[in-house]
Design a protein around this motif. Structure first.
Motif, PDB file in Angstrom:
ATOM      1  N   THR A  14       8.809  -2.164  -5.712  1.00  0.00           N
ATOM      2  CA  THR A  14       8.725  -0.793  -6.226  1.00  0.00           C
ATOM      3  C   THR A  14       8.505  -0.781  -7.726  1.00  0.00           C
ATOM      4  O   THR A  14       7.664  -0.031  -8.230  1.00  0.00           O
ATOM      5  CB  THR A  14      10.002  -0.005  -5.875  1.00  0.00           C
ATOM      6  OG1 THR A  14      10.093   0.099  -4.455  1.00  0.00           O
ATOM      7  CG2 THR A  14       9.984   1.379  -6.482  1.00  0.00           C
ATOM      8  N   LEU A  15       9.226  -1.609  -8.447  1.00  0.00           N
ATOM      9  CA  LEU A  15       9.071  -1.637  -9.902  1.00  0.00           C
ATOM     10  C   LEU A  15       7.645  -2.019 -10.290  1.00  0.00           C
ATOM     11  O   LEU A  15       7.036  -1.370 -11.145  1.00  0.00           O
ATOM     12  CB  LEU A  15      10.082  -2.589 -10.536  1.00  0.00           C
ATOM     13  CG  LEU A  15      10.041  -2.652 -12.060  1.00  0.00           C
ATOM     14  CD1 LEU A  15      10.233  -1.279 -12.699  1.00  0.00           C
ATOM     15  CD2 LEU A  15      11.096  -3.635 -12.573  1.00  0.00           C
ATOM     16  N   THR A  55       6.074   6.240   0.586  1.00  0.00           N
ATOM     17  CA  THR A  55       7.463   6.566   0.249  1.00  0.00           C
ATOM     18  C   THR A  55       7.564   7.091  -1.185  1.00  0.00           C
ATOM     19  O   THR A  55       8.267   8.071  -1.440  1.00  0.00           O
ATOM     20  CB  THR A  55       8.359   5.325   0.423  1.00  0.00           C
ATOM     21  OG1 THR A  55       8.314   4.920   1.795  1.00  0.00           O
ATOM     22  CG2 THR A  55       9.797   5.608   0.015  1.00  0.00           C
ATOM     23  N   LEU A  56       6.858   6.457  -2.112  1.00  0.00           N
ATOM     24  CA  LEU A  56       6.917   6.875  -3.514  1.00  0.00           C
ATOM     25  C   LEU A  56       6.278   8.243  -3.721  1.00  0.00           C
ATOM     26  O   LEU A  56       6.747   9.026  -4.556  1.00  0.00           O
ATOM     27  CB  LEU A  56       6.267   5.823  -4.408  1.00  0.00           C
ATOM     28  CG  LEU A  56       6.993   4.471  -4.434  1.00  0.00           C
ATOM     29  CD1 LEU A  56       6.190   3.440  -5.210  1.00  0.00           C
ATOM     30  CD2 LEU A  56       8.387   4.612  -4.995  1.00  0.00           C
ATOM     31  N   TRP A  61       7.663  10.155  -7.103  1.00  0.00           N
ATOM     32  CA  TRP A  61       7.667   9.198  -8.204  1.00  0.00           C
ATOM     33  C   TRP A  61       6.237   8.855  -8.606  1.00  0.00           C
ATOM     34  O   TRP A  61       6.005   8.404  -9.732  1.00  0.00           O
ATOM     35  CB  TRP A  61       8.411   7.930  -7.832  1.00  0.00           C
ATOM     36  CG  TRP A  61       9.891   8.120  -7.619  1.00  0.00           C
ATOM     37  CD1 TRP A  61      10.598   9.293  -7.673  1.00  0.00           C
ATOM     38  CD2 TRP A  61      10.836   7.108  -7.291  1.00  0.00           C
ATOM     39  NE1 TRP A  61      11.922   9.055  -7.410  1.00  0.00           N
ATOM     40  CE2 TRP A  61      12.113   7.730  -7.169  1.00  0.00           C
ATOM     41  CE3 TRP A  61      10.745   5.729  -7.096  1.00  0.00           C
ATOM     42  CZ2 TRP A  61      13.267   7.019  -6.867  1.00  0.00           C
ATOM     43  CZ3 TRP A  61      11.897   5.022  -6.791  1.00  0.00           C
ATOM     44  CH2 TRP A  61      13.139   5.663  -6.680  1.00  0.00           C
ATOM     45  N   ILE A  62       5.300   9.029  -7.675  1.00  0.00           N
ATOM     46  CA  ILE A  62       3.869   8.856  -7.958  1.00  0.00           C
ATOM     47  C   ILE A  62       3.126  10.005  -7.289  1.00  0.00           C
ATOM     48  O   ILE A  62       3.667  10.679  -6.403  1.00  0.00           O
ATOM     49  CB  ILE A  62       3.313   7.491  -7.470  1.00  0.00           C
ATOM     50  CG1 ILE A  62       3.348   7.394  -5.937  1.00  0.00           C
ATOM     51  CG2 ILE A  62       4.050   6.336  -8.125  1.00  0.00           C
ATOM     52  CD1 ILE A  62       2.659   6.159  -5.381  1.00  0.00           C
ATOM     53  N   GLY A  78       6.310  12.086 -14.080  1.00  0.00           N
ATOM     54  CA  GLY A  78       7.400  12.117 -15.049  1.00  0.00           C
ATOM     55  C   GLY A  78       8.700  11.621 -14.437  1.00  0.00           C
ATOM     56  O   GLY A  78       9.462  10.871 -15.071  1.00  0.00           O
ATOM     57  N   LEU A  79       8.974  12.025 -13.192  1.00  0.00           N
ATOM     58  CA  LEU A  79      10.170  11.563 -12.501  1.00  0.00           C
ATOM     59  C   LEU A  79      10.122  10.048 -12.305  1.00  0.00           C
ATOM     60  O   LEU A  79      11.120   9.350 -12.505  1.00  0.00           O
ATOM     61  CB  LEU A  79      10.319  12.270 -11.151  1.00  0.00           C
ATOM     62  CG  LEU A  79      11.508  11.848 -10.284  1.00  0.00           C
ATOM     63  CD1 LEU A  79      12.830  12.034 -11.028  1.00  0.00           C
ATOM     64  CD2 LEU A  79      11.503  12.633  -8.973  1.00  0.00           C
ATOM     65  N   GLY A  80       8.960   9.535 -11.936  1.00  0.00           N
ATOM     66  CA  GLY A  80       8.802   8.092 -11.776  1.00  0.00           C
ATOM     67  C   GLY A  80       9.073   7.351 -13.075  1.00  0.00           C
ATOM     68  O   GLY A  80       9.716   6.294 -13.091  1.00  0.00           O
ATOM     69  N   LYS A  81       8.616   7.903 -14.190  1.00  0.00           N
ATOM     70  CA  LYS A  81       8.865   7.285 -15.501  1.00  0.00           C
ATOM     71  C   LYS A  81      10.350   7.285 -15.832  1.00  0.00           C
ATOM     72  O   LYS A  81      10.861   6.331 -16.421  1.00  0.00           O
ATOM     73  CB  LYS A  81       8.063   7.995 -16.582  1.00  0.00           C
ATOM     74  CG  LYS A  81       6.576   7.704 -16.494  1.00  0.00           C
ATOM     75  CD  LYS A  81       5.804   8.453 -17.561  1.00  0.00           C
ATOM     76  CE  LYS A  81       4.314   8.157 -17.433  1.00  0.00           C
ATOM     77  NZ  LYS A  81       3.522   8.880 -18.443  1.00  0.00           N
TER      78      LYS A  81
END
Length: 103
Positions: A14-15, A55-56, A61-62, A78-81
């Motif tokens: 994920t990272l 999922t992301l 998150w994306i 922005g949430l992903g960041k």
């Protein structure tokens, strides 16, 4: 994917996906990014990658930013960041403690 459950760690997959999407990128580009940045240690299979992408997207998150033929380009939100920032802090804390103990 049990990333960030109760503020816990992200998976390495994920990272790397999130890092690969600081610029618009597509699935194959994400695979290349992860393999290149880990010197071949992390090779993402298509099933793993596309399951993680879905999922992301669901977690917001994306996001999908463009689609050309079969090539979908994604970008971190922005949430992903925020999630990446929290993970970097967590990793730095772990590294700091480990260095204190191992020295």
């Amino acid at each position: 994917m049990k990333d960030n459950v109760k503020g816990g760690a992200l998976t390495e997959v994920t990272l790397y996906i999130l890092l690969a999407l600081y610029n618009p990128n597509h699935g194959y580009g994400i695979m290349q990014f992860a393999e290149e940045k880990t010197n071949g240690r992390l090779i993402l299979g298509a099933g793993t990658l596309y399951g993680a992408i879905n999922t992301l997207v669901d977690k917001k998150w994306i996001q999908l930013v463009s689609e050309e033929k079969k090539k979908k380009n994604y970008l971190i939100t922005g949430l992903g960041k925020e999630i990446v920032s929290k993970e970097l802090k967590r990793l730095n804390d772990v590294l700091k403690l480990a260095n204190q103990i191992v020295k």
